[in-house]
Design a protein around this motif. Structure first.
Motif, mmCIF file in Angstrom:
data_model
loop_
_atom_site.group_PDB
_atom_site.id
_atom_site.type_symbol
_atom_site.label_atom_id
_atom_site.label_comp_id
_atom_site.label_asym_id
_atom_site.label_seq_id
_atom_site.Cartn_x
_atom_site.Cartn_y
_atom_site.Cartn_z
ATOM 1 N N ARG A 130 12.087 22.057 -18.354
ATOM 2 C CA ARG A 130 12.115 20.620 -18.657
ATOM 3 C C ARG A 130 11.185 19.859 -17.716
ATOM 4 N NH1 ARG A 130 17.649 16.933 -19.009
ATOM 5 N NH2 ARG A 130 16.633 14.936 -19.506
ATOM 6 N N ILE A 131 11.215 20.196 -16.440
ATOM 7 C CA ILE A 131 10.342 19.529 -15.474
ATOM 8 C C ILE A 131 8.878 19.828 -15.783
ATOM 9 C CG2 ILE A 131 9.649 19.495 -13.038
ATOM 10 C CD1 ILE A 131 12.624 19.991 -12.363
ATOM 11 N N ALA A 132 8.575 21.094 -16.062
ATOM 12 C CA ALA A 132 7.193 21.473 -16.364
ATOM 13 C C ALA A 132 6.692 20.767 -17.621
ATOM 14 C CB ALA A 132 7.094 22.987 -16.533
ATOM 15 N N ASP A 133 7.560 20.643 -18.638
ATOM 16 C CA ASP A 133 7.157 19.957 -19.871
ATOM 17 C C ASP A 133 6.849 18.477 -19.610
ATOM 18 O OD1 ASP A 133 7.389 22.268 -21.320
ATOM 19 O OD2 ASP A 133 9.340 21.774 -22.195
ATOM 20 N N LEU A 134 7.665 17.845 -18.762
ATOM 21 C CA LEU A 134 7.411 16.443 -18.426
ATOM 22 C C LEU A 134 6.123 16.303 -17.614
ATOM 23 C CD1 LEU A 134 11.039 15.250 -17.611
ATOM 24 C CD2 LEU A 134 9.602 14.492 -19.512
ATOM 25 N N HIS A 135 5.876 17.267 -16.743
ATOM 26 C CA HIS A 135 4.623 17.255 -15.989
ATOM 27 C C HIS A 135 3.426 17.397 -16.936
ATOM 28 C CE1 HIS A 135 6.484 18.517 -11.852
ATOM 29 N NE2 HIS A 135 6.678 17.254 -12.143
ATOM 30 N N ALA A 136 3.545 18.308 -17.887
ATOM 31 C CA ALA A 136 2.449 18.507 -18.845
ATOM 32 C C ALA A 136 2.220 17.247 -19.673
ATOM 33 C CB ALA A 136 2.765 19.697 -19.750
ATOM 34 N N ALA A 137 3.304 16.600 -20.100
ATOM 35 C CA ALA A 137 3.184 15.362 -20.873
ATOM 36 C C ALA A 137 2.520 14.271 -20.044
ATOM 37 C CB ALA A 137 4.561 14.908 -21.342
ATOM 38 N N LEU A 138 2.869 14.218 -18.778
ATOM 39 C CA LEU A 138 2.270 13.228 -17.886
ATOM 40 C C LEU A 138 0.771 13.481 -17.713
ATOM 41 C CD1 LEU A 138 2.594 10.844 -16.002
ATOM 42 C CD2 LEU A 138 3.607 12.357 -14.301
ATOM 43 N N ALA A 139 0.410 14.754 -17.532
ATOM 44 C CA ALA A 139 -1.010 15.104 -17.401
ATOM 45 C C ALA A 139 -1.779 14.762 -18.677
ATOM 46 C CB ALA A 139 -1.154 16.584 -17.071
ATOM 47 N N ASP A 140 -1.191 15.067 -19.845
ATOM 48 C CA ASP A 140 -1.853 14.766 -21.117
ATOM 49 C C ASP A 140 -2.055 13.261 -21.289
ATOM 50 O OD1 ASP A 140 -1.973 17.432 -21.742
ATOM 51 O OD2 ASP A 140 -0.204 17.413 -23.053
ATOM 52 N N ALA A 141 -1.042 12.480 -20.886
ATOM 53 C CA ALA A 141 -1.148 11.029 -21.009
ATOM 54 C C ALA A 141 -2.255 10.476 -20.113
ATOM 55 C CB ALA A 141 0.189 10.381 -20.676
ATOM 56 N N LEU A 142 -2.358 11.000 -18.899
ATOM 57 C CA LEU A 142 -3.425 10.547 -18.006
ATOM 58 C C LEU A 142 -4.792 10.950 -18.548
ATOM 59 C CD1 LEU A 142 -1.888 11.280 -14.479
ATOM 60 C CD2 LEU A 142 -2.047 9.086 -15.675
ATOM 61 N N ALA A 143 -4.859 12.145 -19.142
ATOM 62 C CA ALA A 143 -6.122 12.584 -19.742
ATOM 63 C C ALA A 143 -6.552 11.637 -20.857
ATOM 64 C CB ALA A 143 -5.973 14.005 -20.286
ATOM 65 N N ALA A 144 -5.577 11.138 -21.615
ATOM 66 C CA ALA A 144 -5.863 10.208 -22.711
ATOM 67 C C ALA A 144 -5.969 8.757 -22.227
ATOM 68 C CB ALA A 144 -4.770 10.306 -23.770
ATOM 69 N N ARG A 145 -5.793 8.550 -20.936
ATOM 70 C CA ARG A 145 -5.779 7.213 -20.325
ATOM 71 C C ARG A 145 -4.724 6.332 -20.985
ATOM 72 N NH1 ARG A 145 -10.086 7.419 -16.941
ATOM 73 N NH2 ARG A 145 -11.935 8.588 -17.605
ATOM 74 N N ASP A 146 -3.594 6.947 -21.316
ATOM 75 C CA ASP A 146 -2.499 6.248 -21.982
ATOM 76 C C ASP A 146 -1.433 5.914 -20.930
ATOM 77 O OD1 ASP A 146 -0.315 5.415 -23.478
ATOM 78 O OD2 ASP A 146 -0.646 6.874 -25.073
ATOM 79 N N THR A 147 -1.537 4.720 -20.374
ATOM 80 C CA THR A 147 -0.620 4.324 -19.297
ATOM 81 C C THR A 147 0.828 4.308 -19.761
ATOM 82 O OG1 THR A 147 -2.333 3.001 -18.207
ATOM 83 C CG2 THR A 147 -0.047 2.479 -17.687
ATOM 84 N N ASP A 148 1.087 3.788 -20.950
ATOM 85 C CA ASP A 148 2.469 3.685 -21.437
ATOM 86 C C ASP A 148 3.104 5.068 -21.576
ATOM 87 O OD1 ASP A 148 2.305 0.942 -21.528
ATOM 88 O OD2 ASP A 148 1.799 0.856 -23.664
ATOM 89 N N ALA A 149 2.369 6.017 -22.142
ATOM 90 C CA ALA A 149 2.914 7.362 -22.312
ATOM 91 C C ALA A 149 3.131 8.029 -20.952
ATOM 92 C CB ALA A 149 1.976 8.210 -23.163
ATOM 93 N N ALA A 150 2.232 7.780 -20.013
ATOM 94 C CA ALA A 150 2.385 8.361 -18.678
ATOM 95 C C ALA A 150 3.611 7.787 -17.987
ATOM 96 C CB ALA A 150 1.136 8.097 -17.845
ATOM 97 N N LEU A 151 3.804 6.480 -18.107
ATOM 98 C CA LEU A 151 4.985 5.853 -17.504
ATOM 99 C C LEU A 151 6.268 6.346 -18.161
ATOM 100 C CD1 LEU A 151 3.740 2.179 -16.996
ATOM 101 C CD2 LEU A 151 4.355 3.819 -15.197
ATOM 102 N N ALA A 152 6.210 6.579 -19.459
ATOM 103 C CA ALA A 152 7.395 7.089 -20.162
ATOM 104 C C ALA A 152 7.769 8.477 -19.656
ATOM 105 C CB ALA A 152 7.132 7.126 -21.669
ATOM 106 N N ALA A 153 6.783 9.338 -19.451
ATOM 107 C CA ALA A 153 7.057 10.679 -18.935
ATOM 108 C C ALA A 153 7.589 10.612 -17.515
ATOM 109 C CB ALA A 153 5.788 11.524 -18.981
ATOM 110 N N LEU A 154 7.005 9.722 -16.689
ATOM 111 C CA LEU A 154 7.474 9.589 -15.309
ATOM 112 C C LEU A 154 8.885 9.019 -15.271
ATOM 113 C CD1 LEU A 154 6.610 9.916 -12.315
ATOM 114 C CD2 LEU A 154 5.954 7.502 -12.382
ATOM 115 N N THR A 155 9.178 8.068 -16.146
ATOM 116 C CA THR A 155 10.522 7.491 -16.210
ATOM 117 C C THR A 155 11.541 8.553 -16.601
ATOM 118 O OG1 THR A 155 9.671 5.298 -16.778
ATOM 119 C CG2 THR A 155 11.968 5.756 -17.341
#
Length: 245
Positions: free
Chosen positions: A204-229
């Motif tokens: 679960r932690i690794a999946d959230l990390h991957a989602a966070l990395a993907d969001a940053l790659a897409a420069r999608d701040t909202d998605a990155a914040l959602a993964a971090l939250t």
């Protein structure tokens, strides 16, 4: 010389003198590289013995606030603190406060994710391919751990977790935020890992990390914040479960 010489009582003299000089440095009344009065002058102004002043100066030197130089032009000078020294001091102080239970774990978790969330918009804008490579490599290592017969040790997984979040903070490319996050990443986060490693779901932690990395790659701040939250909420759940169990 803008040091407050009055108000010194008879108990704990060296500490009081060190505090008076420290306050003058922190308040900017004593400037970087400024020479302090000699031991004899300080002793006269504070109305104490030279050994007492010498002990106060040792306290200040131990805090990297002053340095001493020998020779005709020597003496005690206000130190020029480097970023690395300030970083190490912050990490050490944070570690000690947490280790002595001076900071509740709930407050540490709250502070960690609030500060890290402040880094996310900048990281989404400023991340480089090198930052993304580190983030993805750590997430992949953590994900792969669940698929192999030779899993990462708890220590290795925790170290990977720290590297991931350090890379996120570095991607923000803001030295002030990086400094403020030093105590969080290097002190608070390892403690959180230590307290929750037996209960956490690594996948679960690794999946959230991957989602966070993907969001940053897409420069999608909202998605990155959602993964971090989501990661913060999960960390709080683990802390509550540990306290209840």
């Amino acid at each position: 010389m803008a040091i407050e010489y009055s108000g010194i009582t008879r108990e704990g003299l060296s500490k009081q003198i060190a505090d008076a000089i420290r306050d003058a440095i922190v308040d900017g009344r004593l400037m970087v590289d400024e020479r302090l009065p000699s031991e004899t002058e300080l002793a006269e102004r504070f109305g104490v013995s030279r050994p007492t002043v010498r002990e106060a100066l040792k306290r200040l030197a131990a805090q990297n606030l002053i340095r001493t130089q020998r020779g005709p032009t020597g003496g005690a000078f206000v130190n020029r603190l480097s970023w690395s020294e300030a970083h190490d001091a912050l990490v050490t102080t944070s570690t000690l406060l947490i280790g002595m239970n001076e900071i509740p774990i709930e407050a540490a978790i709250e502070a960690r994710f609030a500060l890290e969330a402040a880094c996310v918009p900048f990281a989404a804008e400023r991340r480089t391919d090198d930052h993304l490579a580190v983030l993805r490599a750590e997430a992949a290592a953590q994900r792969g751990d669940a698929l192999t017969d030779d899993p990462l040790t708890d220590e290795a997984f925790c170290a990977s977790d720290v590297r991931f979040h350090r890379a996120l903070v570095e991607a923000a490319d803001n030295p002030v935020l990086s400094f403020q996050m030093a105590g969080v990443i290097e002190a608070m986060q390892p403690l959180m890992n230590m307290l929750t490693y037996r209960m956490r779901d690594r996948t679960r932690i690794a999946d959230l990390h991957a989602a966070l990395a993907d969001a940053l790659a897409a420069r999608d701040t909202d998605a990155a914040l959602a993964a971090l939250t989501a990661l913060g909420d999960y960390t709080r759940d683990l802390a509550r479960a540990r306290r209840a169990g």
